[in-house]
Design an enzyme around this catalytic site. Structure first.
Site, PDB file in Angstrom:
ATOM      1  N   HIS A 122      -0.725  -2.922  18.828  1.00  0.00           N
ATOM      2  CA  HIS A 122       0.205  -3.248  19.920  1.00  0.00           C
ATOM      3  C   HIS A 122       0.179  -4.773  20.101  1.00  0.00           C
ATOM      4  O   HIS A 122      -0.857  -5.407  19.847  1.00  0.00           O
ATOM      5  CB  HIS A 122      -0.328  -2.554  21.179  1.00  0.00           C
ATOM      6  CG  HIS A 122       0.569  -2.592  22.368  1.00  0.00           C
ATOM      7  ND1 HIS A 122       0.673  -3.692  23.178  1.00  0.00           N
ATOM      8  CD2 HIS A 122       1.381  -1.664  22.901  1.00  0.00           C
ATOM      9  CE1 HIS A 122       1.505  -3.425  24.164  1.00  0.00           C
ATOM     10  NE2 HIS A 122       1.961  -2.200  24.021  1.00  0.00           N
ATOM     11  N   ASP A 199      -9.333  -0.643  21.128  1.00  0.00           N
ATOM     12  CA  ASP A 199      -8.278  -0.476  22.123  1.00  0.00           C
ATOM     13  C   ASP A 199      -8.053   1.030  22.285  1.00  0.00           C
ATOM     14  O   ASP A 199      -7.506   1.688  21.395  1.00  0.00           O
ATOM     15  CB  ASP A 199      -7.013  -1.191  21.610  1.00  0.00           C
ATOM     16  CG  ASP A 199      -5.798  -0.899  22.471  1.00  0.00           C
ATOM     17  OD1 ASP A 199      -5.890  -0.057  23.371  1.00  0.00           O
ATOM     18  OD2 ASP A 199      -4.742  -1.517  22.218  1.00  0.00           O
ATOM     19  N   GLN A 202      -4.470   4.485  23.957  1.00  0.00           N
ATOM     20  CA  GLN A 202      -3.798   5.745  23.599  1.00  0.00           C
ATOM     21  C   GLN A 202      -4.787   6.820  23.176  1.00  0.00           C
ATOM     22  O   GLN A 202      -4.377   7.843  22.617  1.00  0.00           O
ATOM     23  CB  GLN A 202      -2.792   5.499  22.458  1.00  0.00           C
ATOM     24  CG  GLN A 202      -1.678   4.541  22.780  1.00  0.00           C
ATOM     25  CD  GLN A 202      -0.673   5.096  23.778  1.00  0.00           C
ATOM     26  OE1 GLN A 202      -0.606   6.300  24.021  1.00  0.00           O
ATOM     27  NE2 GLN A 202       0.120   4.228  24.374  1.00  0.00           N
ATOM     28  N   LYS A 225      -2.114   5.190  31.867  1.00  0.00           N
ATOM     29  CA  LYS A 225      -1.856   6.080  30.731  1.00  0.00           C
ATOM     30  C   LYS A 225      -2.788   7.294  30.763  1.00  0.00           C
ATOM     31  O   LYS A 225      -2.740   8.155  29.908  1.00  0.00           O
ATOM     32  CB  LYS A 225      -2.029   5.320  29.412  1.00  0.00           C
ATOM     33  CG  LYS A 225      -0.975   4.209  29.227  1.00  0.00           C
ATOM     34  CD  LYS A 225      -1.142   3.521  27.897  1.00  0.00           C
ATOM     35  CE  LYS A 225      -0.419   2.202  27.802  1.00  0.00           C
ATOM     36  NZ  LYS A 225       1.031   2.323  27.614  1.00  0.00           N
ATOM     37  N   CYS A 363       6.452  -2.273  21.210  1.00  0.00           N
ATOM     38  CA  CYS A 363       5.532  -3.425  21.226  1.00  0.00           C
ATOM     39  C   CYS A 363       4.674  -3.484  19.965  1.00  0.00           C
ATOM     40  O   CYS A 363       3.498  -3.885  20.022  1.00  0.00           O
ATOM     41  CB  CYS A 363       4.612  -3.412  22.452  1.00  0.00           C
ATOM     42  SG  CYS A 363       5.490  -3.549  23.991  1.00  0.00           S
TER      43      CYS A 363
HETATM   44  N1  PLP Z   1      -2.593  -1.029  23.453  1.00  0.00           N
HETATM   45  C1  PLP Z   1      -1.927   0.083  23.168  1.00  0.00           C
HETATM   46  C2  PLP Z   1      -2.299   0.872  21.941  1.00  0.00           C
HETATM   47  C3  PLP Z   1      -0.902   0.519  24.001  1.00  0.00           C
HETATM   48  O1  PLP Z   1      -0.230   1.620  23.731  1.00  0.00           O
HETATM   49  C4  PLP Z   1      -0.578  -0.259  25.146  1.00  0.00           C
HETATM   50  C5  PLP Z   1       0.550   0.120  26.006  1.00  0.00           C
HETATM   51  O2  PLP Z   1       1.469   0.771  25.610  1.00  0.00           O
HETATM   52  C6  PLP Z   1      -1.324  -1.392  25.422  1.00  0.00           C
HETATM   53  C7  PLP Z   1      -2.319  -1.758  24.549  1.00  0.00           C
HETATM   54  C8  PLP Z   1      -1.066  -2.225  26.639  1.00  0.00           C
HETATM   55  O3  PLP Z   1      -1.362  -1.482  27.777  1.00  0.00           O
HETATM   56  P1  PLP Z   1      -1.029  -2.065  29.237  1.00  0.00           P
HETATM   57  O4  PLP Z   1       0.413  -2.452  29.191  1.00  0.00           O
HETATM   58  O5  PLP Z   1      -1.303  -0.908  30.132  1.00  0.00           O
HETATM   59  O6  PLP Z   1      -1.926  -3.205  29.477  1.00  0.00           O
END
Ligand code: PLP
Length: 405
Positions: A122, A199, A202, A225, A363
């Site tokens: 992401h 990270d 998900q 999430k 993203c």
């Molecule tokens: N990393 C992953 C794999 C994500 O799916 C997301 C959000 O979709 C993020 C990071 C960023 O999360 P946040 O916008 O809640 O900070």
């Protein structure tokens, strides 16, 4: 296995009717809906318990502080961290990664060093590392992926060089749903004493995570999430790293002693929690985790996997469909395109049929570049979704494709 009718009653938003029928919410990868117990927790706290934490001797402040610190303990157990000192509340995954990139980078990354990320990341696990790489003169290297959306690990040993200072990757890809073999990657990195950030934005909502079993050095996720409030997230970090890292932000609550000449910092975890913390949303996140654990992460994983397999079969009926990300190891996300049709057009028409999906690059533009596309249509499931919704989705999609091709 799961009492879906009962579960769905806990999520009033699922009864929303914009056009003809209750919404089919398949955009859970972007954010999940909230059970009423979470919104009740927030409301009750604001109405009857609110006071700033860690500040005052009066009983409201004591109650607030206790509830906030109890939330931290819940998250410690949820991740199986070894101590509350390792749990830092942040505003979400993005801030957690920025904190590590900035603070770890300040202390440990220098000119010519390498930061190893994956092609499945992401933007929030790319851009913060580019900031620090640019600032320090470091280099970003990438673990490549194959056409199925799986990481290619054949060359991992060479990518982990004596200049690599950190490896950072997701446990589950938001765009494709691929579950990455993070335990194996962490073990390979640790052989060379390289720390790894996972990270988990998900993953935590789909599977049990044990940071000690993974041996992750850092693990990050977002509350929203995981059926919790927006604006709250978590950074887990091994104590030895967090102790060695400088504070990320300065302000109240993160200090031991301030004078104009010199300031000393609070012990962990407060060293990284400057200013008034988002304590009420942390308490809301505890309530979400309690709810999810009540349903059972193993039950959730099995139920969602069943939904995924069902959807993969059903969607094959849709003409001109192209699937992206076909790893056998996947969480409940399906990404696809329709030959000759723009994803946004599909998303717009599905919306008119009361179906919420995400369209675009999610993203993950480098991942889209890999496939040579601008975006996909993504259906991401939660444990309140049902096979009947997948049937309706498939039939609606067939109609939409007929209209657009
Ligand atoms: N990393 C992953 C794999 C994500 O799916 C997301 C959000 O979709 C993020 C990071 C960023 O999360 P946040 O916008 O809640 O900070």
């Amino acid at each position: 296995m799961l009492d879906i009718d009962k579960i769905r009653k806990d999520f009033p938003i699922l009864e929303t009717v914009k056009y003809k029928r209750p919404i089919v919410y398949f955009d859970n990868g972007a954010t999940t809906q909230k059970p009423k117990v979470v919104t009740d927790t927030l409301t009750n706290f604001y109405l009857s318990k609110n006071a700033n934490i860690h500040r005052a001797v009066h009983f409201l402040s004591q109650e607030s502080t206790n509830a906030y610190e109890t939330a931290r303990t819940t998250i410690k157990s949820f991740l199986n961290a070894s101590s509350e000192k390792e749990i830092i509340f942040t505003s979400g995954t993005t801030e957690s990664i920025n904190l590590v990139a900035s603070s770890f980078g300040e202390r440990f990354i220098f000119k010519g060093d390498e930061i190893l990320i994956s092609e499945l990341e992401h933007h929030s696990n790319i851009v913060p590392w580019q900031f620090i790489a640019e600032k320090k003169g470091a280099i970003i290297k990438v673990i490549p992926m194959n056409n199925k959306g799986e990481l290619i690990l054949d060359n991992l040993d060479n990518l982990l060089s004596d200049k690599t200072k950190i490896v950072t990757l997701n446990q589950v890809s938001n765009s494709l749903g691929t579950i990455n073999p993070v335990k194996k990657i962490i073990a390979a990195a640790h052989k060379k004493e390289i720390p790894v950030l996972i990270d988990g934005a998900q993953s935590v909502q789909h599977m049990k995570v044990d940071v000690q079993d993974l041996d992750a050095d850092f693990f990050v996720f977002s509350g929203h999430k995981l059926y919790g409030p927006t604006g709250i997230g978590v950074l887990y970090g091994k104590e030895k790293w967090l102790e060695a890292m400088p504070p990320y932000k300065g302000g109240g609550d993160m200090i031991k002693k301030v004078s104009f000449e010199k300031t000393t910092y609070a012990d962990l975890p407060l060293k990284f929690e400057a200013g008034t913390a988002n304590y009420i949303d942390a308490i809301g996140l505890k309530s979400a985790i309690d709810y999810v654990q009540g349903v059972g992460l193993q039950n959730i994983a099995e139920y969602e996997n069943d939904l995924l397999k069902y959807a993969e079969q059903k969607l094959k009926e849709v003409p001109n469909i192209i699937f992206y990300g076909t790893s056998v190891n996947k969480a409940a996300t399906i990404s696809f395109g329709i030959k000759g049709v723009h994803p946004t057009d599909v998303g717009t028409l599905l919306d008119k049929l009361d179906i919420a999906v995400r369209t675009g690059s999610h993203c993950t533009q480098p991942l889209m570049d890999f496939y040579g596309i601008s975006g996909t249509i993504r259906a991401s499931f939660a444990f309140y979704n049902m096979k009947e919704e997948i049937d309706y989705f498939t039939e609606s999609l067939k109609k939409v494709v007929m209209m657009l091709t």
